[in-house]
Design a protein around this motif. Structure first.
Motif, PDB file in Angstrom:
ATOM      1  N   LEU A 104      44.017  35.261  46.665  1.00 52.54           N
ATOM      2  CA  LEU A 104      44.684  34.711  46.179  1.00 52.54           C
ATOM      3  C   LEU A 104      45.692  34.564  44.889  1.00 52.54           C
ATOM      4  CD1 LEU A 104      46.105  31.872  47.493  1.00 52.54           C
ATOM      5  CD2 LEU A 104      43.835  30.158  46.145  1.00 52.54           C
ATOM      6  N   VAL A 105      44.982  35.132  44.559  1.00 52.35           N
ATOM      7  CA  VAL A 105      45.574  35.232  42.644  1.00 52.35           C
ATOM      8  C   VAL A 105      45.330  36.465  42.328  1.00 52.35           C
ATOM      9  CG1 VAL A 105      44.593  33.898  39.864  1.00 52.35           C
ATOM     10  CG2 VAL A 105      43.922  32.785  42.192  1.00 52.35           C
ATOM     11  N   GLY A 106      44.484  37.327  42.206  1.00 50.57           N
ATOM     12  CA  GLY A 106      44.485  39.025  42.078  1.00 50.57           C
ATOM     13  C   GLY A 106      44.962  39.891  43.042  1.00 50.57           C
ATOM     14  N   TYR A 107      45.676  39.005  44.444  1.00 51.88           N
ATOM     15  CA  TYR A 107      46.444  39.774  45.480  1.00 51.88           C
ATOM     16  C   TYR A 107      45.359  40.806  45.355  1.00 51.88           C
ATOM     17  CZ  TYR A 107      50.746  37.209  44.014  1.00 51.88           C
ATOM     18  OH  TYR A 107      51.294  35.974  43.620  1.00 51.88           O
ATOM     19  N   SER A 108      44.436  40.583  45.975  1.00 51.48           N
ATOM     20  CA  SER A 108      43.694  42.161  45.815  1.00 51.48           C
ATOM     21  C   SER A 108      43.380  42.900  47.580  1.00 51.48           C
ATOM     22  CB  SER A 108      41.825  41.998  45.413  1.00 51.48           C
ATOM     23  OG  SER A 108      40.702  42.680  46.402  1.00 51.48           O
ATOM     24  N   VAL A 109      43.867  43.574  48.034  1.00 52.90           N
ATOM     25  CA  VAL A 109      43.868  43.857  49.886  1.00 52.90           C
ATOM     26  C   VAL A 109      42.645  43.732  50.037  1.00 52.90           C
ATOM     27  CG1 VAL A 109      44.598  45.784  51.223  1.00 52.90           C
ATOM     28  CG2 VAL A 109      46.175  45.336  49.555  1.00 52.90           C
ATOM     29  N   GLU A 110      41.567  44.278  49.442  1.00 49.65           N
ATOM     30  CA  GLU A 110      40.296  45.266  49.177  1.00 49.65           C
ATOM     31  C   GLU A 110      39.177  43.195  50.147  1.00 49.65           C
ATOM     32  OE1 GLU A 110      41.432  46.419  47.307  1.00 49.65           O
ATOM     33  OE2 GLU A 110      41.369  48.326  48.706  1.00 49.65           O
ATOM     34  N   SER A 111      39.255  42.389  49.293  1.00 43.64           N
ATOM     35  CA  SER A 111      39.034  40.764  49.391  1.00 43.64           C
ATOM     36  C   SER A 111      39.943  40.179  50.171  1.00 43.64           C
ATOM     37  CB  SER A 111      39.165  40.415  47.129  1.00 43.64           C
ATOM     38  OG  SER A 111      39.085  40.676  47.102  1.00 43.64           O
ATOM     39  N   LEU A 112      41.575  40.841  50.617  1.00 40.16           N
ATOM     40  CA  LEU A 112      41.364  40.132  51.714  1.00 40.16           C
ATOM     41  C   LEU A 112      41.075  40.802  52.837  1.00 40.16           C
ATOM     42  CD1 LEU A 112      44.011  37.838  53.529  1.00 40.16           C
ATOM     43  CD2 LEU A 112      45.322  40.109  52.913  1.00 40.16           C
ATOM     44  N   ALA A 113      40.926  42.122  53.117  1.00 37.73           N
ATOM     45  CA  ALA A 113      40.178  42.660  54.139  1.00 37.73           C
ATOM     46  C   ALA A 113      38.804  41.735  54.585  1.00 37.73           C
ATOM     47  CB  ALA A 113      40.125  43.816  53.859  1.00 37.73           C
ATOM     48  N   HIS A 114      38.428  41.887  53.029  1.00 39.81           N
ATOM     49  CA  HIS A 114      37.425  41.406  53.108  1.00 39.81           C
ATOM     50  C   HIS A 114      37.134  40.231  53.871  1.00 39.81           C
ATOM     51  CE1 HIS A 114      32.210  41.530  52.986  1.00 39.81           C
ATOM     52  NE2 HIS A 114      32.683  39.946  51.993  1.00 39.81           N
ATOM     53  N   TRP A 115      38.175  38.667  53.614  1.00 38.96           N
ATOM     54  CA  TRP A 115      37.735  37.364  53.858  1.00 38.96           C
ATOM     55  C   TRP A 115      38.298  37.119  55.195  1.00 38.96           C
ATOM     56  CZ3 TRP A 115      42.041  34.452  55.599  1.00 38.96           C
ATOM     57  CH2 TRP A 115      41.686  33.088  55.945  1.00 38.96           C
ATOM     58  N   ARG A 116      39.401  38.576  55.525  1.00 38.68           N
ATOM     59  CA  ARG A 116      39.929  38.207  57.181  1.00 38.68           C
ATOM     60  C   ARG A 116      38.971  38.213  57.710  1.00 38.68           C
ATOM     61  NH1 ARG A 116      40.963  36.622  61.007  1.00 38.68           N
ATOM     62  NH2 ARG A 116      42.997  37.669  61.716  1.00 38.68           N
ATOM     63  N   ASN A 117      37.641  39.551  57.398  1.00 36.44           N
ATOM     64  CA  ASN A 117      37.382  40.156  58.486  1.00 36.44           C
ATOM     65  C   ASN A 117      36.185  38.894  59.038  1.00 36.44           C
ATOM     66  OD1 ASN A 117      37.838  42.731  58.999  1.00 36.44           O
ATOM     67  ND2 ASN A 117      36.991  43.855  57.181  1.00 36.44           N
ATOM     68  N   ILE A 118      35.517  38.163  57.815  1.00 30.73           N
ATOM     69  CA  ILE A 118      34.199  36.987  57.994  1.00 30.73           C
ATOM     70  C   ILE A 118      34.319  36.389  58.832  1.00 30.73           C
ATOM     71  CG2 ILE A 118      33.513  35.221  56.844  1.00 30.73           C
ATOM     72  CD1 ILE A 118      33.140  37.329  54.072  1.00 30.73           C
ATOM     73  N   PHE A 130      25.976  32.697  51.151  1.00 33.32           N
ATOM     74  CA  PHE A 130      27.359  33.607  52.246  1.00 33.32           C
ATOM     75  C   PHE A 130      28.215  33.258  51.152  1.00 33.32           C
ATOM     76  CE2 PHE A 130      30.270  33.110  55.689  1.00 33.32           C
ATOM     77  CZ  PHE A 130      30.337  34.227  55.887  1.00 33.32           C
ATOM     78  N   ILE A 131      28.584  31.455  51.111  1.00 26.93           N
ATOM     79  CA  ILE A 131      29.641  31.158  50.711  1.00 26.93           C
ATOM     80  C   ILE A 131      30.051  31.541  49.792  1.00 26.93           C
ATOM     81  CG2 ILE A 131      30.783  28.647  50.357  1.00 26.93           C
ATOM     82  CD1 ILE A 131      30.131  29.264  53.660  1.00 26.93           C
ATOM     83  N   GLU A 132      28.879  31.540  48.688  1.00 23.89           N
ATOM     84  CA  GLU A 132      29.529  32.247  47.745  1.00 23.89           C
ATOM     85  C   GLU A 132      30.901  33.233  47.758  1.00 23.89           C
ATOM     86  OE1 GLU A 132      25.786  33.026  45.041  1.00 23.89           O
ATOM     87  OE2 GLU A 132      25.477  30.696  45.398  1.00 23.89           O
ATOM     88  N   GLU A 133      29.969  34.481  48.296  1.00 16.40           N
ATOM     89  CA  GLU A 133      30.892  35.545  48.297  1.00 16.40           C
ATOM     90  C   GLU A 133      32.260  35.221  49.413  1.00 16.40           C
ATOM     91  OE1 GLU A 133      30.474  39.845  50.580  1.00 16.40           O
ATOM     92  OE2 GLU A 133      28.651  38.940  48.924  1.00 16.40           O
ATOM     93  N   GLU A 134      31.843  34.172  50.569  1.00 16.22           N
ATOM     94  CA  GLU A 134      33.422  34.276  51.058  1.00 16.22           C
ATOM     95  C   GLU A 134      34.278  33.105  50.003  1.00 16.22           C
ATOM     96  OE1 GLU A 134      35.881  32.075  53.967  1.00 16.22           O
ATOM     97  OE2 GLU A 134      34.367  30.759  51.928  1.00 16.22           O
ATOM     98  N   GLN A 135      34.231  32.945  49.112  1.00 18.02           N
ATOM     99  CA  GLN A 135      34.762  31.706  48.051  1.00 18.02           C
ATOM    100  C   GLN A 135      35.586  32.953  47.285  1.00 18.02           C
ATOM    101  OE1 GLN A 135      32.903  28.649  46.336  1.00 18.02           O
ATOM    102  NE2 GLN A 135      33.962  27.440  48.408  1.00 18.02           N
ATOM    103  N   LEU A 136      34.328  34.050  46.763  1.00 15.98           N
ATOM    104  CA  LEU A 136      35.433  34.832  45.860  1.00 15.98           C
ATOM    105  C   LEU A 136      36.360  35.741  46.757  1.00 15.98           C
ATOM    106  CD1 LEU A 136      34.729  35.979  42.747  1.00 15.98           C
ATOM    107  CD2 LEU A 136      32.915  37.615  43.140  1.00 15.98           C
ATOM    108  N   ALA A 137      35.388  36.054  47.618  1.00 18.72           N
ATOM    109  CA  ALA A 137      36.402  36.867  48.293  1.00 18.72           C
ATOM    110  C   ALA A 137      38.031  36.355  48.647  1.00 18.72           C
ATOM    111  CB  ALA A 137      36.182  37.816  49.959  1.00 18.72           C
ATOM    112  N   PHE A 138      38.432  35.601  49.271  1.00 22.63           N
ATOM    113  CA  PHE A 138      39.560  34.534  48.809  1.00 22.63           C
ATOM    114  C   PHE A 138      40.106  33.993  47.526  1.00 22.63           C
ATOM    115  CE2 PHE A 138      41.764  31.049  48.995  1.00 22.63           C
ATOM    116  CZ  PHE A 138      42.866  31.254  50.776  1.00 22.63           C
TER     117      PHE A 138
END
Length: 375
Positions: free
Chosen positions: A263-277, A251-259
């Motif tokens: 952070l670096v790629g400015y991915s909106v989908e990744s931010l949403a996933h991290w934020r929803n967690i 779980f932490i692996e995926e949470e770290q990857l999303a962040f």
């Protein structure tokens, strides 16, 4: 992010060792002036630039952004890769799409072998990986494994700020009597949910990160009593989430990857996933009691991540939903028996972001009974 054009100083013997064992990224054809970044550092591509050497093993994010003649910069397009020791990764510039793509060489493995065998000849064209910022990157990605990178990255490889969207067929667009059930009658007026008037868009297949689907905090078709129950403590939704991972580490692996993709790629989908967690895990005392190890690891991850938030999310207050969720998380960590983790996280955020969390365990005025004066 760090923009640093100064030279990195390193012990010559250590540099030789890293040159021999580190991974290599080769990029061909990128125009001069293109913005380029790897992990927490970004640069402007010069005449001699052909890639990066001495890359340490582990997950790394690489991106480019083309620049126009008037200084305008395109959105970042990049990829995440789990580098192995002595590995060679080759990308070439796609002039039409203005982004990196995999090498179009007929024999890619032979191409990589030739580069590795003749690496000294390429030395002057390869920038050294900047180890001054590696420790920060390592703290953000120390749990990410190659399996998680392969599972979560887009099928087509490229990660963009926004995924490419495609509309549904004309017959499937939400309009007219097909969606009359979404209208609420109020007197002689109709109140329309504006989202029902928008075209139904979905990501183009293969362009979106493939994160685990998160359960909603409140189940669909919940009764009013159930809505209240889940808003007070969403442990059932967290149980569904935890069941999707074979361990708390996964779980932490995926949470770290999303962040880091955000952070670096400015991915909106990744931010949403991290934020929803964060929004889900912050609102359950019972979940802290049930999954103490997961919450301990999660609070450690947040200690490294939250200081990297953009400025607009650093100001604490009632309008900062990240701050409000972190405050709720700290309350539940204390109530669930993880006061040490809560204290460490609170102290870190007070030091780095000047976030104050006074009166955490005081009763919330919103939860107190309303007294009505009947006189």
């Amino acid at each position: 992010m760090n923009v640093d054009e100064s030279a990195m100083e390193m012990d010559p013997e250590l540099a030789k060792k890293l040159f021999a064992t580190g991974a290599v990224l080769v990029i061909t054809g990128a125009p001069v002036g293109t913005e380029f970044g790897i992990d927490l550092c970004n640069y402007t591509i010069g005449e001699k630039f052909r890639g990066v050497k001495m890359i340490p093993p582990g997950p790394h994010y690489i991106w480019c952004a083309s620049c126009g003649p008037y200084g305008d910069v395109a959105p970042r397009v990049g990829f995440v890769h789990f580098f192995k020791s002595e590995e060679v990764v080759v990308r070439e510039w796609n002039q039409r799409d203005e982004e990196m793509q995999e090498s179009q060489c007929d024999d890619r493995e032979l191409e990589k072998k030739r580069i590795r065998d003749n690496l000294k000849e390429f030395d002057s064209f390869l920038a050294p990986y900047d180890y001054r910022f590696y420790n920060k990157w390592k703290l953000l990605t120390d749990k990410i494994t190659e399996g998680t990178v392969e599972r979560c990255r887009p099928t087509l490889g490229a990660i963009r700020t926004n995924v490419e969207l495609q509309s549904c067929t004309d017959e499937d667009r939400p309009r007219g009597p097909l969606y009359i059930n979404n209208l609420q009658q109020k007197g002689n007026k109709s109140i329309v949910n504006e989202s029902d008037l928008l075209p139904n868009l979905k990501p183009v297949e293969g362009t979106a990160p493939r994160f685990t689907e998160l359960p909603s905090r409140v189940p669909h078709n919940a009764t009013p009593a159930e809505v209240t129950e889940h808003n007070m403590d969403c442990v059932q939704s967290i149980e569904k989430l935890v069941d999707k991972f074979h361990s708390s580490e996964a779980f932490i692996e995926e949470e770290q990857l999303a962040f880091v993709l955000y952070l670096v790629g400015y991915s909106v989908e990744s931010l949403a996933h991290w934020r929803n967690i964060l929004h889900l895990l912050a609102h359950s005392e019972q979940a802290v009691l049930n999954y103490k190890m997961l919450y301990m690891k999660y609070s450690e991850a947040l200690m490294q991540q939250l200081p990297h938030l953009p400025e607009e999310l650093m100001e604490p207050g009632e309008y900062n939903t990240v701050y409000k969720d972190v405050r709720s998380l700290l309350i539940n960590l204390n109530l669930g028996g993880l006061s040490v983790s809560a204290d460490r996280l609170a102290r870190k955020l007070q030091k780095t972001l000047q976030w104050e969390f006074e009166g955490l365990l005081d009763e919330d005025p919103e939860d107190m009974p309303v007294i009505v004066d009947m006189t």
